[in-house]
Design a protein around this motif. Structure first.
Motif, PDB file in Angstrom:
ATOM      1  N   MET A 179       0.833  -1.194   0.000  1.00  0.00           N
ATOM      2  CA  MET A 179       0.000   0.000   0.000  1.00  0.00           C
ATOM      3  C   MET A 179       0.875   1.254   0.000  1.00  0.00           C
ATOM      4  O   MET A 179       0.560   2.217  -0.666  1.00  0.00           O
ATOM      5  CB  MET A 179      -0.925  -0.064   1.227  1.00  0.00           C
ATOM      6  N   HIS A 180       1.971   1.162   0.754  1.00  0.00           N
ATOM      7  CA  HIS A 180       2.868   2.316   0.833  1.00  0.00           C
ATOM      8  C   HIS A 180       3.499   2.622  -0.527  1.00  0.00           C
ATOM      9  O   HIS A 180       3.666   3.787  -0.888  1.00  0.00           O
ATOM     10  CB  HIS A 180       3.948   2.051   1.887  1.00  0.00           C
ATOM     11  N   SER A 181       3.823   1.566  -1.281  1.00  0.00           N
ATOM     12  CA  SER A 181       4.427   1.779  -2.596  1.00  0.00           C
ATOM     13  C   SER A 181       3.425   2.392  -3.577  1.00  0.00           C
ATOM     14  O   SER A 181       3.813   3.159  -4.466  1.00  0.00           O
ATOM     15  CB  SER A 181       4.991   0.473  -3.148  1.00  0.00           C
ATOM     16  N   LEU A 182       2.134   2.054  -3.435  1.00  0.00           N
ATOM     17  CA  LEU A 182       1.109   2.674  -4.287  1.00  0.00           C
ATOM     18  C   LEU A 182       0.990   4.162  -4.010  1.00  0.00           C
ATOM     19  O   LEU A 182       0.813   4.965  -4.930  1.00  0.00           O
ATOM     20  CB  LEU A 182      -0.246   1.988  -4.094  1.00  0.00           C
ATOM     21  N   ILE A 183       1.079   4.530  -2.751  1.00  0.00           N
ATOM     22  CA  ILE A 183       1.018   5.949  -2.393  1.00  0.00           C
ATOM     23  C   ILE A 183       2.222   6.684  -2.960  1.00  0.00           C
ATOM     24  O   ILE A 183       2.088   7.787  -3.509  1.00  0.00           O
ATOM     25  CB  ILE A 183       0.917   6.112  -0.859  1.00  0.00           C
ATOM     26  N   GLU A 184       3.390   6.075  -2.856  1.00  0.00           N
ATOM     27  CA  GLU A 184       4.600   6.693  -3.422  1.00  0.00           C
ATOM     28  C   GLU A 184       4.481   6.816  -4.944  1.00  0.00           C
ATOM     29  O   GLU A 184       4.883   7.831  -5.520  1.00  0.00           O
ATOM     30  CB  GLU A 184       5.837   5.870  -3.066  1.00  0.00           C
ATOM     31  N   LEU A 185       3.944   5.779  -5.590  1.00  0.00           N
ATOM     32  CA  LEU A 185       3.744   5.826  -7.036  1.00  0.00           C
ATOM     33  C   LEU A 185       2.792   6.954  -7.414  1.00  0.00           C
ATOM     34  O   LEU A 185       3.059   7.719  -8.339  1.00  0.00           O
ATOM     35  CB  LEU A 185       3.217   4.486  -7.547  1.00  0.00           C
ATOM     36  N   TRP A 186       1.682   7.072  -6.694  1.00  0.00           N
ATOM     37  CA  TRP A 186       0.712   8.133  -6.970  1.00  0.00           C
ATOM     38  C   TRP A 186       1.345   9.503  -6.763  1.00  0.00           C
ATOM     39  O   TRP A 186       1.122  10.419  -7.551  1.00  0.00           O
ATOM     40  CB  TRP A 186      -0.530   7.972  -6.100  1.00  0.00           C
ATOM     41  N   GLU A 187       2.150   9.663  -5.697  1.00  0.00           N
ATOM     42  CA  GLU A 187       2.805  10.958  -5.450  1.00  0.00           C
ATOM     43  C   GLU A 187       3.799  11.287  -6.552  1.00  0.00           C
ATOM     44  O   GLU A 187       3.910  12.445  -6.966  1.00  0.00           O
ATOM     45  CB  GLU A 187       3.472  10.946  -4.081  1.00  0.00           C
TER      46      GLU A 187
END
Length: 174
Positions: free
Chosen positions: A1-9
Motif C-alpha cells: 500500500m505504501h508503494s502505491l502511495i509513493e507511485l501516486w505521489e
C-alpha cells in the motif's frame, strides 16, 4: 500500500512539473489503450465464434462453385474484415494525436517561460527552468504514448490481416 502511495505521489509530481496538458495526454492514452484492448479481445474471443459460423455456413452450402456463390463468399469475407478492422483507424488517429498534444504542452510551457521573462526579466534562471521543464515533459510524454501505440497497432493490424486471409483460405471455392 505504501508503494502505491509513493507511485501516486510521483505521478502527481510529474503532472505538476509537466503542466495540465499531461491530463490530456493521459486521457488520449487511456482511450487509445481501451480501444486496443477491446480489439485484441474481439480478435481472440468474439471473432473465432464469427469465423466458425461463417465457415459452417459456407460448408453447409450445396453450391460453392457458381459466380453467385463466389460473391456470397466475398461478401462474408468482406463483412468479417470490416468487423475486424473496426476502430483501427480511430486507434491510429489517437496514436497520431499523442505527439500533437505533447507539442501543445510545449507551446503552453514556452508561453509560461515568456511570461516569466516579461515579468521577472531574464535574470531568474530557476523560474525559466521550471517553464522549460513544463515545455519539454509533455512533449516527451506525448512521444512515449505515441510509441506505445505504434508498435501495438502494427501488431494488431498484422493479426487482422492474417485473420482475414485465414478466413478466405478456410472457405475453398472448388
Amino acid at each position: 500500500m505504501h508503494s502505491l502511495i509513493e507511485l501516486w505521489e510521483s505521478v502527481r509530481d510529474f503532472i505538476a512539473t509537466g503542466g495540465d496538458v499531461l491530463y490530456i495526454v493521459a486521457l488520449v492514452l487511456f482511450i487509445m489503450w481501451v480501444l486496443i484492448i477491446e480489439r485484441f479481445w474481439f480478435i481472440s474471443r468474439e471473432y473465432p465464434v464469427l469465423r466458425n459460423k461463417i465457415i459452417a455456413d459456407w460448408n453447409a452450402r450445396v453450391d460453392t462453385t457458381s459466380w453467385y456463390a463466389h460473391k456470397i463468399r466475398d461478401a462474408w469475407v468482406s463483412d468479417a474484415s470490416t468487423k475486424l478492422n473496426e476502430r483501427i483507424n480511430v486507434i491510429k488517429t489517437l496514436v497520431a494525436i499523442c505527439p500533437m498534444v505533447g507539442l501543445l504542452g510545449t507551446v503552453t510551457g514556452m508561453i509560461a517561460v515568456f511570461e516569466i521573462m516579461a515579468v521577472q526579466g531574464t535574470g531568474n534562471p530557476r523560474l525559466m527552468a521550471a517553464g522549460i521543464s513544463m515545455a519539454t515533459i509533455p512533449t516527451m510524454a506525448g512521444m512515449v504514448a505515441c510509441l506505445s501505440g505504434v508498435f501495438v497497432t502494427s501488431k494488431l493490424e498484422g493479426k487482422v490481416k492474417s485473420a482475414v486471409h485465414e478466413l478466405a483460405d478456410s472457405m475453398p471455392h472448388h
